[in-house]
Design a protein around this motif. Sequence first.
Motif, mmCIF file in Angstrom:
data_model
loop_
_atom_site.group_PDB
_atom_site.id
_atom_site.type_symbol
_atom_site.label_atom_id
_atom_site.label_comp_id
_atom_site.label_asym_id
_atom_site.label_seq_id
_atom_site.Cartn_x
_atom_site.Cartn_y
_atom_site.Cartn_z
ATOM 1 N N ARG A 154 65.954 64.591 60.434
ATOM 2 C CA ARG A 154 67.123 65.439 60.699
ATOM 3 C C ARG A 154 67.930 64.941 61.895
ATOM 4 N NH1 ARG A 154 62.883 70.425 59.760
ATOM 5 N NH2 ARG A 154 62.155 69.489 57.810
ATOM 6 N N SER A 155 67.332 64.032 62.685
ATOM 7 C CA SER A 155 68.025 63.431 63.824
ATOM 8 C C SER A 155 67.779 61.926 63.786
ATOM 9 C CB SER A 155 67.506 64.000 65.152
ATOM 10 O OG SER A 155 67.717 65.393 65.221
ATOM 11 N N ALA A 156 68.850 61.162 63.766
ATOM 12 C CA ALA A 156 68.723 59.702 63.657
ATOM 13 C C ALA A 156 68.107 59.104 64.923
ATOM 14 C CB ALA A 156 70.095 59.089 63.410
ATOM 15 N N MET A 157 67.351 58.018 64.733
ATOM 16 C CA MET A 157 66.775 57.295 65.855
ATOM 17 C C MET A 157 66.867 55.806 65.577
ATOM 18 S SD MET A 157 62.981 57.634 67.586
ATOM 19 C CE MET A 157 62.097 56.836 66.237
ATOM 20 N N ALA A 158 67.275 55.050 66.567
ATOM 21 C CA ALA A 158 67.336 53.601 66.406
ATOM 22 C C ALA A 158 65.946 53.037 66.154
ATOM 23 C CB ALA A 158 67.932 52.968 67.665
ATOM 24 N N ALA A 159 65.883 51.934 65.429
ATOM 25 C CA ALA A 159 64.660 51.147 65.205
ATOM 26 C C ALA A 159 63.697 51.777 64.215
ATOM 27 C CB ALA A 159 63.930 50.876 66.527
ATOM 28 N N GLN A 160 64.091 52.881 63.560
ATOM 29 C CA GLN A 160 63.202 53.513 62.587
ATOM 30 C C GLN A 160 63.964 53.990 61.355
ATOM 31 O OE1 GLN A 160 59.732 54.160 61.933
ATOM 32 N NE2 GLN A 160 59.979 52.282 63.084
ATOM 33 N N ALA A 161 64.906 53.190 60.887
ATOM 34 C CA ALA A 161 65.709 53.586 59.725
ATOM 35 C C ALA A 161 64.861 53.902 58.493
ATOM 36 C CB ALA A 161 66.737 52.503 59.406
ATOM 37 N N PRO A 162 63.839 53.096 58.138
ATOM 38 C CA PRO A 162 63.071 53.412 56.923
ATOM 39 C C PRO A 162 62.331 54.749 57.013
ATOM 40 C CG PRO A 162 62.755 51.111 57.535
ATOM 41 C CD PRO A 162 63.449 51.768 58.684
ATOM 42 N N TYR A 163 61.687 55.010 58.159
ATOM 43 C CA TYR A 163 60.935 56.263 58.298
ATOM 44 C C TYR A 163 61.884 57.459 58.303
ATOM 45 C CZ TYR A 163 57.653 59.708 60.182
ATOM 46 O OH TYR A 163 56.866 60.820 60.353
ATOM 47 N N CYS A 164 62.981 57.355 59.078
ATOM 48 C CA CYS A 164 63.953 58.451 59.126
ATOM 49 C C CYS A 164 64.539 58.719 57.745
ATOM 50 C CB CYS A 164 65.065 58.118 60.114
ATOM 51 S SG CYS A 164 64.557 58.093 61.849
ATOM 52 N N ALA A 165 64.850 57.650 57.011
ATOM 53 C CA ALA A 165 65.436 57.812 55.675
ATOM 54 C C ALA A 165 64.446 58.465 54.721
ATOM 55 C CB ALA A 165 65.881 56.452 55.135
ATOM 56 N N ALA A 166 63.173 58.078 54.800
ATOM 57 C CA ALA A 166 62.161 58.677 53.925
ATOM 58 C C ALA A 166 62.033 60.172 54.183
ATOM 59 C CB ALA A 166 60.817 57.979 54.126
ATOM 60 N N LYS A 167 62.007 60.560 55.455
ATOM 61 C CA LYS A 167 61.856 61.982 55.779
ATOM 62 C C LYS A 167 63.116 62.774 55.431
ATOM 63 C CE LYS A 167 57.630 61.803 57.182
ATOM 64 N NZ LYS A 167 56.560 62.376 56.327
ATOM 65 N N ALA A 168 64.289 62.174 55.616
ATOM 66 C CA ALA A 168 65.521 62.853 55.208
ATOM 67 C C ALA A 168 65.544 63.053 53.701
ATOM 68 C CB ALA A 168 66.739 62.050 55.661
ATOM 69 N N GLY A 169 65.102 62.029 52.967
ATOM 70 C CA GLY A 169 65.016 62.157 51.515
ATOM 71 C C GLY A 169 64.024 63.216 51.094
ATOM 72 N N MET A 170 62.901 63.317 51.829
ATOM 73 C CA MET A 170 61.907 64.354 51.529
ATOM 74 C C MET A 170 62.512 65.742 51.685
ATOM 75 S SD MET A 170 58.226 65.021 53.381
ATOM 76 C CE MET A 170 57.239 63.992 52.281
ATOM 77 N N ASP A 171 63.253 65.941 52.768
ATOM 78 C CA ASP A 171 63.913 67.230 52.966
ATOM 79 C C ASP A 171 64.817 67.565 51.791
ATOM 80 O OD1 ASP A 171 62.713 67.566 55.444
ATOM 81 O OD2 ASP A 171 64.510 67.076 56.606
ATOM 82 N N HIS A 172 65.608 66.594 51.367
ATOM 83 C CA HIS A 172 66.632 66.907 50.374
ATOM 84 C C HIS A 172 66.052 67.055 48.968
ATOM 85 C CE1 HIS A 172 70.763 67.870 50.209
ATOM 86 N NE2 HIS A 172 71.088 66.951 49.328
ATOM 87 N N PHE A 173 65.036 66.254 48.632
ATOM 88 C CA PHE A 173 64.454 66.461 47.300
ATOM 89 C C PHE A 173 63.725 67.800 47.241
ATOM 90 C CE2 PHE A 173 60.002 64.852 48.116
ATOM 91 C CZ PHE A 173 59.295 65.692 47.278
ATOM 92 N N THR A 174 63.210 68.249 48.399
ATOM 93 C CA THR A 174 62.584 69.566 48.434
ATOM 94 C C THR A 174 63.617 70.651 48.152
ATOM 95 O OG1 THR A 174 60.951 68.782 50.055
ATOM 96 C CG2 THR A 174 61.227 71.173 49.842
ATOM 97 N N ARG A 175 64.784 70.527 48.757
ATOM 98 C CA ARG A 175 65.860 71.482 48.481
ATOM 99 C C ARG A 175 66.203 71.497 46.991
ATOM 100 N NH1 ARG A 175 68.197 68.845 53.199
ATOM 101 N NH2 ARG A 175 68.222 70.252 55.009
ATOM 102 N N CYS A 176 66.346 70.311 46.417
ATOM 103 C CA CYS A 176 66.732 70.211 45.005
ATOM 104 C C CYS A 176 65.661 70.808 44.090
ATOM 105 C CB CYS A 176 66.979 68.748 44.628
ATOM 106 S SG CYS A 176 68.389 67.989 45.476
#
Length: 258
Positions: A154-176
């Motif tokens: 839910r908050s971007a952080m440098a140097a961890q794009a894959p992990y942040c993207a995976a967790k953001a995707g988890m949030d959104h697929f849960t909503r769907c």
Amino acid sequence: MTKTPHLTILTGASRGMGLAMAQQLLSPERHLLCISRRASDELAEQARHKGALLTQWTQDLADTTGSRQRLQAWLESMDTSGMKSATLINNAGVIPRIGPLDDCPPDELANALRVGLEAPMQLTAAFLAATGAWVQAGWRGPRKVLNISSGLGRSAMAAQAPYCAAKAGMDHFTRCSALDEAQREHGARLVSLAPGVIDTDMQSQLRAGDPAAFPDRNRFVELQRQGQLTSPQDAAARLLVWLERADFGDKPVADVRD
């Protein structure tokens, strides 16, 4: 198979917060299925001591299709008579090499997204399909999916794009998926829950990052120095309390600190 009132499926149960959750879930009233790359002898011994039914699968969740097929077939073969509830907890995740996206090796990037996002989606699909068939056959127990997310989704952080993207995707697929289940009779309840900052191997990995490639490294060093990290045991307890809330699923994306 010995019949128990409750079924819980947990991924990433061999260490850290996942192991702590597994230990707290052990009960004669529950069949606990743990899915990890390796089994835990410690957990097996604790299950024997408590008289709890424990099944451990050694499964590489990067094999997302194989993981889904294995879980769905297992659930479809179950005798649900006497079963009162079914729960899936997607806890497993991977932090790839710390640094900018263009420095992340392709295999580590792919593995982080497979384990952290695709596997939870595939396992959730298997769980919803198999237990949905139970509902169609007349079973009426509560079905829950708890996805262990992160504030970094839910908050971007440098140097961890894959992990942040995976967790953001988890949030959104849960909503769907929560919207899908809301349209179904006796639909499942889903929550993507951030557990707070926990003293695990993942935190150690972040603190060991190269400051030149990881500008937020000092933030994680200070969290440990100031004693602001939650123990895996305490974090697990808070997550499991949330799982039992009467309003579980009303808010599909949440944080235990709310």
